[in-house]
Design an enzyme around this catalytic site. Structure first.
Site, PDB file in Angstrom:
ATOM      1  N   LEU A 188      37.482  38.315  34.039  1.00  0.00           N
ATOM      2  CA  LEU A 188      38.342  39.495  33.936  1.00  0.00           C
ATOM      3  C   LEU A 188      39.810  39.117  34.075  1.00  0.00           C
ATOM      4  O   LEU A 188      40.137  38.081  34.670  1.00  0.00           O
ATOM      5  CB  LEU A 188      37.942  40.503  35.011  1.00  0.00           C
ATOM      6  CG  LEU A 188      36.435  40.824  35.033  1.00  0.00           C
ATOM      7  CD1 LEU A 188      36.040  41.479  36.334  1.00  0.00           C
ATOM      8  CD2 LEU A 188      36.068  41.691  33.835  1.00  0.00           C
ATOM      9  N   PRO A 189      40.719  39.954  33.555  1.00  0.00           N
ATOM     10  CA  PRO A 189      42.132  39.572  33.543  1.00  0.00           C
ATOM     11  C   PRO A 189      42.836  39.572  34.894  1.00  0.00           C
ATOM     12  O   PRO A 189      43.655  38.703  35.164  1.00  0.00           O
ATOM     13  CB  PRO A 189      42.770  40.618  32.608  1.00  0.00           C
ATOM     14  CG  PRO A 189      41.654  41.176  31.812  1.00  0.00           C
ATOM     15  CD  PRO A 189      40.473  41.147  32.721  1.00  0.00           C
ATOM     16  N   THR A 213      40.816  34.845  37.438  1.00  0.00           N
ATOM     17  CA  THR A 213      41.837  34.330  38.355  1.00  0.00           C
ATOM     18  C   THR A 213      42.441  35.525  39.078  1.00  0.00           C
ATOM     19  O   THR A 213      43.150  36.337  38.471  1.00  0.00           O
ATOM     20  CB  THR A 213      42.928  33.560  37.594  1.00  0.00           C
ATOM     21  OG1 THR A 213      42.338  32.451  36.924  1.00  0.00           O
ATOM     22  CG2 THR A 213      43.998  33.052  38.560  1.00  0.00           C
ATOM     23  N   LYS A 235      51.172  37.031  35.629  1.00  0.00           N
ATOM     24  CA  LYS A 235      50.317  37.539  36.706  1.00  0.00           C
ATOM     25  C   LYS A 235      49.906  36.419  37.656  1.00  0.00           C
ATOM     26  O   LYS A 235      49.977  36.565  38.890  1.00  0.00           O
ATOM     27  CB  LYS A 235      49.080  38.204  36.095  1.00  0.00           C
ATOM     28  CG  LYS A 235      48.091  38.786  37.104  1.00  0.00           C
ATOM     29  CD  LYS A 235      46.948  37.829  37.448  1.00  0.00           C
ATOM     30  CE  LYS A 235      46.079  37.518  36.252  1.00  0.00           C
ATOM     31  NZ  LYS A 235      44.907  36.674  36.625  1.00  0.00           N
ATOM     32  N   ASN A 272      41.130  44.646  37.784  1.00  0.00           N
ATOM     33  CA  ASN A 272      39.934  44.702  36.947  1.00  0.00           C
ATOM     34  C   ASN A 272      38.703  44.235  37.714  1.00  0.00           C
ATOM     35  O   ASN A 272      37.623  44.823  37.602  1.00  0.00           O
ATOM     36  CB  ASN A 272      40.114  43.841  35.699  1.00  0.00           C
ATOM     37  CG  ASN A 272      41.302  44.261  34.855  1.00  0.00           C
ATOM     38  OD1 ASN A 272      42.045  43.405  34.389  1.00  0.00           O
ATOM     39  ND2 ASN A 272      41.495  45.544  34.655  1.00  0.00           N
ATOM     40  N   LYS A 313      42.977  27.226  41.676  1.00  0.00           N
ATOM     41  CA  LYS A 313      43.400  27.675  40.347  1.00  0.00           C
ATOM     42  C   LYS A 313      44.852  28.140  40.355  1.00  0.00           C
ATOM     43  O   LYS A 313      45.620  27.856  39.428  1.00  0.00           O
ATOM     44  CB  LYS A 313      42.481  28.812  39.878  1.00  0.00           C
ATOM     45  CG  LYS A 313      42.898  29.454  38.559  1.00  0.00           C
ATOM     46  CD  LYS A 313      42.878  28.447  37.412  1.00  0.00           C
ATOM     47  CE  LYS A 313      43.463  29.035  36.121  1.00  0.00           C
ATOM     48  NZ  LYS A 313      42.655  30.119  35.568  1.00  0.00           N
TER      49      LYS A 313
END
Length: 336
Positions: free
Chosen positions: A103-104, A134, A284, A108, A209
């Site tokens: 998912l973004p 992420t 983001k 979300n 990440k």
């Protein structure tokens, strides 16, 4: 609890699903070789630029899929290939006890897991839930607590490598969660990646990440600036890239994902910066890095500047372009 998660996610995420370009339609049936008898269905939620090829690689390894995406068109080619498409994340959880989400943003992820039609509404005890989005490490930890209350297991497993690696099955997965469950997660993740690394407790995968993507953003800006300067000094861009890639300036942004159109084939810069990893998502992720740096009192001077640059790019119309479009941004802007 859901409300507190939403507030936390809002601080680091975006309040919408980014529309994602899908690869050209193709017959999945033609590329799938399936041993149905030995494989149980796997749920997959989020079939965007990354999720789409990841799910296809599970299919290639013989796993039947139960899929959902907020955009129904993203599911069409899977449905055409005989995979089961359902109408909500809860429906996925009802039918599969192993689920991967891609998912973004944090917002979300919270909605998919804890929303009105979320996974937790129908999750089965003993289910393994792997989130490859992420997101904020703190959000991952809160989701893990909620999943644990339902008798299931949550692991964060964000990825590195980009769309190309997702298509070829060569992603790197950074996994956080209970170590005893790592082997079970590795079975699935190994179908989609060439490296699956256990990082520690829930949230450590996200931490790894975030650090990686901060460095990626910095190196991409550096590569774009270097290429722009060399071109303006009269150097042929292909020659300059060749020199960089045999010298100490070599990095992934220069030798694998070069931001200059015409230097490499098969990368977003060769396709008007379409596909790949969107500028909005890089902004983001840099916001997540900024939040983490603030909470740990860590100086990230270049990381903060990279965040500012990508936020400006979003405001200047680059939000839907690949993050390597920073080269185009530098070429067009005269304010630096």
């Amino acid at each position: 609890m859901a409300a507190s998660l939403r507030l936390r996610g809002a601080a680091s995420g975006l309040r919408y699903w980014s529309r994602r370009l899908q690869p050209p339609a193709a017959s999945l049936a033609a590329v799938c070789s399936r041993s149905m008898a030995s494989k149980t269905p796997v749920g997959f939620i989020g079939l965007g630029n990354m999720g789409n090829p990841m799910a296809k690689n599970l299919m290639k390894h013989g796993y039947p899929l139960i899929v959902y995406d907020v955009f129904p068109d993203a599911c069409k080619e899977f449905q055409d290939a005989g995979e089961q498409v359902v109408s909500s994340p809860a429906d996925v959880a009802e039918k599969a006890d192993r689920i991967i989400t891609m998912l973004p943003t944090s917002i979300n992820a919270i909605e998919v897991y804890s929303g009105a039609s979320g996974i937790l509404k129908k999750v089965k005890k003993g289910s393994l839930l792997i989130d490859s989005s992420t997101i904020d490490p703190a959000v991952a930890k809160e989701l893990a607590k909620e999943v644990e209350k339902m008798g299931a297991v949550f692991m964060d497993a964000p990825v590195s490598g980009g769309v190309g690696a997702a298509r070829s099955g060569n992603l790197t997965f950074m996994v956080g969660g209970v170590e005893d469950e790592f082997a079970a997660a590795q079975e699935l993740l190994g179908c989609m990646g060439s490296s699956v690394v256990y990082c520690g407790a829930v949230g450590t995968g996200q931490a790894a990440k975030i650090c990686n993507n901060m460095l990626l953003a910095i190196s991409m800006i550096g590569t774009a600036e270097t290429m722009n300067l060399g071109i303006r000094l009269g150097l042929d861009p292909k020659l300059l890239a060749k020199i960089l890639n045999m010298s100490s300036g070599r990095c992934w942004s220069s030798d694998t994902y070069n931001p200059v159109p015409g230097v490499m084939e098969g990368v977003p810069s060769a396709n008007n910066y379409q596909g790949g990893f969107g500028t909005t998502l890089m902004a983001k992720d840099l916001g997540l890095a900024q939040d983490s740096a603030t909470s740990t009192k860590s100086p990230i001077l270049l990381g903060s500047l990279a965040h500012q640059i990508y936020r400006i790019m979003c405001a200047k119309g680059y939000s839907k372009k690949d993050f390597s479009s920073v080269f185009q941004f530098l070429r067009e802007e005269e304010t630096f």
